[in-house]
Write a protein that holds these residues in place. Structure first.
Motif, PDB file in Angstrom:
ATOM      1  N   TYR A 192       0.872  -1.189   0.000  1.00  0.00           N
ATOM      2  CA  TYR A 192       0.000   0.000   0.000  1.00  0.00           C
ATOM      3  C   TYR A 192       0.901   1.229   0.000  1.00  0.00           C
ATOM      4  CZ  TYR A 192      -3.617   3.305   1.519  1.00  0.00           C
ATOM      5  OH  TYR A 192      -4.486   4.370   1.609  1.00  0.00           O
ATOM      6  N   LYS A 209       1.600   5.632  -0.564  1.00  0.00           N
ATOM      7  CA  LYS A 209       1.109   7.010  -0.495  1.00  0.00           C
ATOM      8  C   LYS A 209       2.226   7.952  -0.926  1.00  0.00           C
ATOM      9  CE  LYS A 209      -3.178   7.039   0.785  1.00  0.00           C
ATOM     10  NZ  LYS A 209      -4.173   7.591  -0.153  1.00  0.00           N
ATOM     11  N   ASN A 252      -2.912  -6.237   7.386  1.00  0.00           N
ATOM     12  CA  ASN A 252      -3.299  -5.248   6.379  1.00  0.00           C
ATOM     13  C   ASN A 252      -3.838  -3.966   6.995  1.00  0.00           C
ATOM     14  OD1 ASN A 252      -2.599  -7.233   4.587  1.00  0.00           O
ATOM     15  ND2 ASN A 252      -4.540  -7.234   3.455  1.00  0.00           N
ATOM     16  N   ASP A 253      -4.815  -4.078   7.873  1.00  0.00           N
ATOM     17  CA  ASP A 253      -5.459  -2.885   8.418  1.00  0.00           C
ATOM     18  C   ASP A 253      -4.465  -2.004   9.162  1.00  0.00           C
ATOM     19  OD1 ASP A 253      -7.855  -3.730   7.379  1.00  0.00           O
ATOM     20  OD2 ASP A 253      -8.665  -4.476   9.271  1.00  0.00           O
ATOM     21  N   ILE A 272      -2.026  -0.272   6.556  1.00  0.00           N
ATOM     22  CA  ILE A 272      -2.708   0.759   5.771  1.00  0.00           C
ATOM     23  C   ILE A 272      -2.972   1.989   6.631  1.00  0.00           C
ATOM     24  CG2 ILE A 272      -4.869   1.305   4.596  1.00  0.00           C
ATOM     25  CD1 ILE A 272      -4.884  -1.613   3.582  1.00  0.00           C
ATOM     26  N   ARG A 307      -1.526   5.813   5.971  1.00  0.00           N
ATOM     27  CA  ARG A 307      -2.436   6.959   5.832  1.00  0.00           C
ATOM     28  C   ARG A 307      -2.140   8.033   6.874  1.00  0.00           C
ATOM     29  NH1 ARG A 307      -8.056   3.502   4.888  1.00  0.00           N
ATOM     30  NH2 ARG A 307      -7.796   3.185   2.639  1.00  0.00           N
ATOM     31  N   ASP A 334      -1.679   4.913  -5.359  1.00  0.00           N
ATOM     32  CA  ASP A 334      -2.361   3.644  -5.171  1.00  0.00           C
ATOM     33  C   ASP A 334      -3.718   3.693  -5.857  1.00  0.00           C
ATOM     34  OD1 ASP A 334      -3.114   1.055  -4.000  1.00  0.00           O
ATOM     35  OD2 ASP A 334      -1.479   1.442  -2.599  1.00  0.00           O
TER      36      ASP A 334
END
Length: 457
Positions: A318, A320, A389-390, A393, A397, A417
């Motif tokens: 993931y 950014k 994953n959570d 991510i 963020r 992404d």
């Protein structure tokens, strides 16, 4: 799609067509980012340009999504799509070097490791990626930031010509004097305008470089980042290096006590007079206490693949990113806070300089508009276990939100992404309207939409 229709396509191909019934389907549909789990209708392993023309015509005429896979390194996994026809260039990795002309032509499946291996035999190179497994096609079409950018510009700035199959199935050449509008759009506009089957680049004399990988404890981030910012502002363009935040990698020159610990790094190379190499890196060895370092002569391709072991296919990912007009104290503070909490040894947070030769190209001379930026940072979060994953991510963020007040609205499309589609116009700034018009000319039906998409006028 029904089997008869796909059988009809198979008869037009020289390469292999893989469908869900085939035993290799699951491996063929997989991409670099394991978070992406798409089920295309068929995957064409391209053998020659005729296969591309057949695939483009088939997808268009049957209303199928079309996904293009070059090196397969796309963070959002745009090399595949549900119910799509995938054109996969995995078998098209040839590089032809013309040392007399100082150029090289690369096929669309070539990685930068492939490319550098071929050109290094002649003591030549062009600006490529930081990781050897990155594809030449995707990196170039999005711009192309790398170690050589300060000296020689972006990858797209070194593009001489491109062979392209457009949405109507035509084969065209794009260059400064042929299909000039398409050539302009390909240099930063992504895969929106056609399938590029080969790329011709200008090469430069680059052979042995004086490389540096200098690792500090994360507690020294503030000192190192300020020093890096001030040093790079006046350094000769032959010095290309990024500032980064990692967990200590398991490398021989870093004591084991630092493995897995938060670290700040400066990585890059000096391509000027070899005798000056040690003096160009000594300031970084003196800037703060060093946990481990490797500084010395190295073939350029060796530095390009130095991090490939930490960037392997099959991890969760993931990303950014934003551009920075300057690496101000606020941005450094955000990096100091979050850089000390990097979530895995596979995660890379890098701040790349894009001044020097990059800034001498006009904002509207190519589709890549962000010529007045100084840095292009990326939060490339990667990890192994889907159960994490959570958490990963959320971390990425939050990191991006902390940097946002110090960043520009747009970002580098190669670092975007899948959820960043709403930012695409910001990423192109003053070049957006022209890109929309060119998209309308070459792809009015938006066949090429599995990307950071520019919708046609």
């Amino acid at each position: 799609m029904n089997g008869i229709a796909l059988d009809g396509l198979r008869e037009q191909l020289r390469g292999q067509l893989i469908t869900p019934e085939d035993p290799e389907y699951d491996s063929a549909r997989s991409v670099f980012n394991a978070m992406v789990d798409k089920r295309p209708a068929g995957i064409v392993r391209v053998a020659q340009v005729a296969d591309v023309i057949a695939g483009v015509n088939f997808a268009r005429d049957n209303g199928m999504p079309l996904a293009i896979r070059g090196g397969g390194h796309s963070a959002p996994g745009f090399g595949t799509w549900d119910d799509a026809l995938v054109l996969d260039f995995v078998n098209r990795t040839g590089v032809r070097v013309d040392p007399e002309a100082g150029t090289a032509r690369a096929e669309a499946g070539t990685t930068w490791a492939d490319f550098n291996h071929a050109t290094h035999a002649f003591g030549l190179a062009t600006t490529g990626g930081i990781v050897g497994s990155t594809g030449v096609a995707g990196l170039t079409l999005g711009g192309g930031i790398g170690y050589l950018a300060r000296k020689f510009g972006l990858s797209c700035d070194n593009l001489v010509s491109a062979d392209v199959v457009t949405a109507d199935g035509s084969f065209v050449v794009a260059s400064e004097d042929r299909n000039e509008d398409l050539f302009w759009a390909l240099r930063g506009g992504g895969g929106n305008f056609g399938v590029v089957t080969s790329f011709e680049f200008t090469l430069h004399p680059v052979d042995m470089v004086h490389a540096g990988i200098v690792i500090y404890g994360a507690e020294h981030t503030d000192t190192v980042a300020h020093f890096y910012r001030d040093y790079i502002a006046t350094a000769p363009e032959e010095f290309g290096a990024f500032l980064g935040f990692h967990q200590g990698p398991p490398v021989p020159f870093l004591p084991e006590e630092w493995h897995g610990k938060p670290v700040c790094v400066v990585v890059g190379m000096w391509t000027g007079d070899a005798a000056e190499g040690p003096s160009r890196w000594q300031p970084f060895l003196d800037a703060a206490p060093v946990a481990g370092s490797m500084v010395g002569p190295m073939p350029y391709p060796a530095l390009n693949v130095a991090f490939d072991g930490l960037n392997q296919k099959g991890m969760q990912g993931y990303w950014k990113a934003n551009f920075l007009r300057e690496l101000n104290d606020g941005a450094i503070g955000a990096h100091a806070t979050f850089g000390s909490t990097v979530t895995s040894v596979n995660t890379s947070v890098h701040v790349y300089p894009i001044d020097g030769a990059v800034s001498r190209v006009g904002v509207q001379d190519t589709a890549f508009a962000n010529r007045d930026m100084k840095f292009s940072p990326v939060i490339a979060t990667q990890w192994v276990d889907p159960a994490d994953n959570d958490a990963n991510i959320a971390w990425a963020r939050n990191y991006a939100e902390a940097l946002a007040p110090h960043s520009e609205r747009g970002g580098y499309i190669n670092f975007m992404d899948s959820e960043d589609q709403q930012r695409v116009s910001d990423n192109y700034g003053p070049n957006w309207d022209r890109l929309v018009q060119i998209k309308g000319k070459y792809d009015p039906g938006n066949l090429f939409h599995v990307n950071q998409n520019i919708k046609p006028a």
